[in-house]
Write an enzyme that holds these catalytic residues in place. Structure first.
Site, PDB file in Angstrom:
ATOM      1  N   CYS B 156       0.844  -1.204   0.000  1.00  0.00           N
ATOM      2  CA  CYS B 156       0.000   0.000   0.000  1.00  0.00           C
ATOM      3  C   CYS B 156       0.886   1.263   0.000  1.00  0.00           C
ATOM      4  O   CYS B 156       1.728   1.398  -0.878  1.00  0.00           O
ATOM      5  CB  CYS B 156      -0.972  -0.056   1.172  1.00  0.00           C
ATOM      6  SG  CYS B 156      -2.223   1.249   1.074  1.00  0.00           S
ATOM      7  N   ASP B 313      -9.721  -4.889  -5.621  1.00  0.00           N
ATOM      8  CA  ASP B 313      -9.251  -3.899  -4.644  1.00  0.00           C
ATOM      9  C   ASP B 313     -10.041  -2.600  -4.804  1.00  0.00           C
ATOM     10  O   ASP B 313      -9.980  -1.955  -5.855  1.00  0.00           O
ATOM     11  CB  ASP B 313      -7.750  -3.648  -4.884  1.00  0.00           C
ATOM     12  CG  ASP B 313      -7.088  -2.904  -3.746  1.00  0.00           C
ATOM     13  OD1 ASP B 313      -7.817  -2.254  -2.974  1.00  0.00           O
ATOM     14  OD2 ASP B 313      -5.853  -2.969  -3.638  1.00  0.00           O
ATOM     15  N   HIS B 342      -7.924  -5.691  -1.154  1.00  0.00           N
ATOM     16  CA  HIS B 342      -6.699  -4.988  -0.744  1.00  0.00           C
ATOM     17  C   HIS B 342      -5.928  -5.751   0.347  1.00  0.00           C
ATOM     18  O   HIS B 342      -4.715  -5.866   0.291  1.00  0.00           O
ATOM     19  CB  HIS B 342      -7.110  -3.612  -0.227  1.00  0.00           C
ATOM     20  CG  HIS B 342      -5.981  -2.661  -0.041  1.00  0.00           C
ATOM     21  ND1 HIS B 342      -5.300  -2.096  -1.088  1.00  0.00           N
ATOM     22  CD2 HIS B 342      -5.419  -2.162   1.088  1.00  0.00           C
ATOM     23  CE1 HIS B 342      -4.371  -1.294  -0.614  1.00  0.00           C
ATOM     24  NE2 HIS B 342      -4.410  -1.307   0.704  1.00  0.00           N
TER      25      HIS B 342
END
Lengths: 118, 369
Positions: B156, B313, B342
């Site tokens: 991320c 995601d 995610h």
């Protein structure tokens, strides 16, 4: 057939049974509706405006509170939140310099070891 | 109720009194278990590790190796997680932990935990994370491991920081770069809720940071949950209730919920930069992003690249990660698509069979001496 009929009757052992049935039949469509909704321009705009309004209206109260707290702390000869914050920033800077010094000392020590071995 | 009456009730399809009592007793037990799952913390991040370096709130962990030294991979792995969550999801629970998995496969493993920013860190931005903290942590980890080359895994915003570092310091020994759900390209302003919300003129990151300093974890958490409100505010809990008598599922849910509940604020400076320079202006992909006066040129990223994309995601839509493949200077690069969300691709039930083995086999082939 009889199974589906059973599913429609109220089961006293499972108090959430009716909720489950509602969920199973509607969850997917609700999920899609809500996901589409939060992806609209209207939602983005209203969220932004609400957030802005909250920050604007709560700002003066927060400022007044901070200022009165600062005055009270000054009267008591105590450091304010800003004083502590500034001190913490300085400590971080010192910590970084110490880290660099530590790395240089380690490098120096290891090169000395190498020379001694040679 | 006499025996005769009870028999008559059963014959008529009515539950007996003892069945009713048992049913309600079980429901009460389930409710108690459900409540415990919501209000208590599971034991997560249990793999043995030691703190080997600290700077401000950041900590560098070294996981205790579990295979003999001669069987370990010569190239150590350095993991960088996002700045607005705890990194425990990489080591969620014993028996289902990416950290455990990689240790078993012979990796020397380090994890950089950014920690929780305080009011004094409100001006910290990606310049600091990428060029002050990360290089120092890497310097320390290289001095401890003795390795000249290393692999880096970023997830991320950790992947964003890793990418910027790899482009700015290509000669620092980084051999392999693994990116997980990396938010890098924001050219599609209609992809994903975050992009849509932040691109709206009514949304002003500067005002938020000016009034609040650091952005509260609750605000970021509720923003992420509102991307899929029904699933996050209702579906997750109803699923738990459905499976409340299944210990395996309950344990997994509890561990994940413990991680999700442990929210931390995001440094104000980094938040402003993320919204203004990346989400709104897409500076990284345009080649105009500068950190400490240095332009981040993705063509300078030379490390072998493994880019993992989660197809479902909603936080980092695939289009925000895909285009990096054509922009970097790496010769050895691979895009890996995984079905999942995610977090699910790394912490979900299928991760151990799908995502982890692919990542490990790619890395293993490039972790020789």
């Amino acid at each position: 057939m009889s199974q589906s009929k059973d599913n429609q009757t109220f089961d006293p052992f499972d108090p959430t049974g009716m909720l489950k049935q509602m969920r199973d039949s509607n969850m997917e469509s609700w999920s899609k509706i809500m996901t589409d909704f939060v992806n609209t321009e209207a939602y983005a705009e209203s969220t932004g405006a609400m957030l802005d309004a909250w920050l604007t209206t709560s700002g003066p109260f927060r400022k007044a509170m901070e200022s009165s707290m600062a005055q009270a702390m000054a009267q008591l000869n105590m450091p304010t939140r800003d004083d502590i914050t500034r001190l913490a920033e300085r400590l971080t800077n010192i910590e970084m310099r110490l880290d660099d010094l530590d790395a240089r000392l380690s490098e120096g020590a290891s090169s000395n070891d190498t020379q001694a071995t040679n | 109720m006499t025996t005769k009456e009870s028999t008559q009730a059963v014959d008529a399809g009515m539950p007996s009194f003892s069945d009713v009592c048992e049913g309600w007793h079980r429901a009460a037990e389930n409710l108690d278990r459900f409540n415990r799952m919501l209000t208590t913390d599971a034991k997560i991040a249990q793999t043995p590790k030691e703190v080997v370096w600290t700077l401000n709130k950041a900590k560098l962990y070294h996981y205790i190796p579990v295979v003999p030294e001669q069987d370990r991979k010569p190239v150590p792995l350095f993991m960088v997680f996002a700045i607005m969550n705890r990194p425990h999801v990489l080591d969620l629970r014993p028996g289902h932990s990416f950290v455990e998995y990689m240790l078993r496969h012979g990796y020397d493993l380090y994890l950089l935990d950014w920690g929780e920013p305080g009011p004094e860190d409100k001006n910290m931005c990606f310049d600091d994370y990428t060029l002050e903290y990360l290089p120092r942590a890497i310097r320390k980890f290289k001095s401890i491991s003795g390795a000249e080359e290393f692999s880096m895994l970023g997830w991320c915003l950790g992947a964003l920081i890793s990418t910027m570092y790899a482009a700015l310091r290509p000669d620092d020994g980084l051999k392999n770069l693994m990116l997980l759900t990396a938010p890098l390209d924001f050219s599609d302003q209609e992809a994903g809720g975050f992009t849509r919300w932040s691109s709206n003129p009514a949304f002003n990151a500067n005002t938020i940071v000016e009034k609040l300093g650091n952005v509260p974890g609750e605000m970021i958490d509720s923003g992420a949950k509102m991307l899929k409100p029904i699933e996050n505010y209702f579906g997750s809990y109803s699923m738990l209730w459905d499976k409340i008598e299944n210990p395996g599922t309950v344990e997994a849910w509890h561990a994940m919920n413990t991680w999700v509940r442990d929210i931390i604020p995001m440094a104000g400076g980094a938040y402003k930069q993320l919204i203004n320079e990346l989400y709104k202006e897409n500076k990284l992909v345009k080649g105009t992003l500068q950190l400490r006066g240095e332009t981040v040129d993705l063509k300078k990223l030379k490390a072998n690249l493994f880019n993992v994309i989660a197809e479902a995601d909603h936080i980092t839509p695939p289009c925000q990660s895909e285009s990096i493949m054509d922009l970097v200077g790496s010769e050895d690069k691979e895009l890996f698509r995984v079905r999942g969300g995610h977090i699910g691709i790394m912490a979900g039930r299928g991760a151990e069979k799908n995502t982890w083995p692919h990542m490990e086999s790619w890395l293993s082939a490039r972790s020789g001496g």
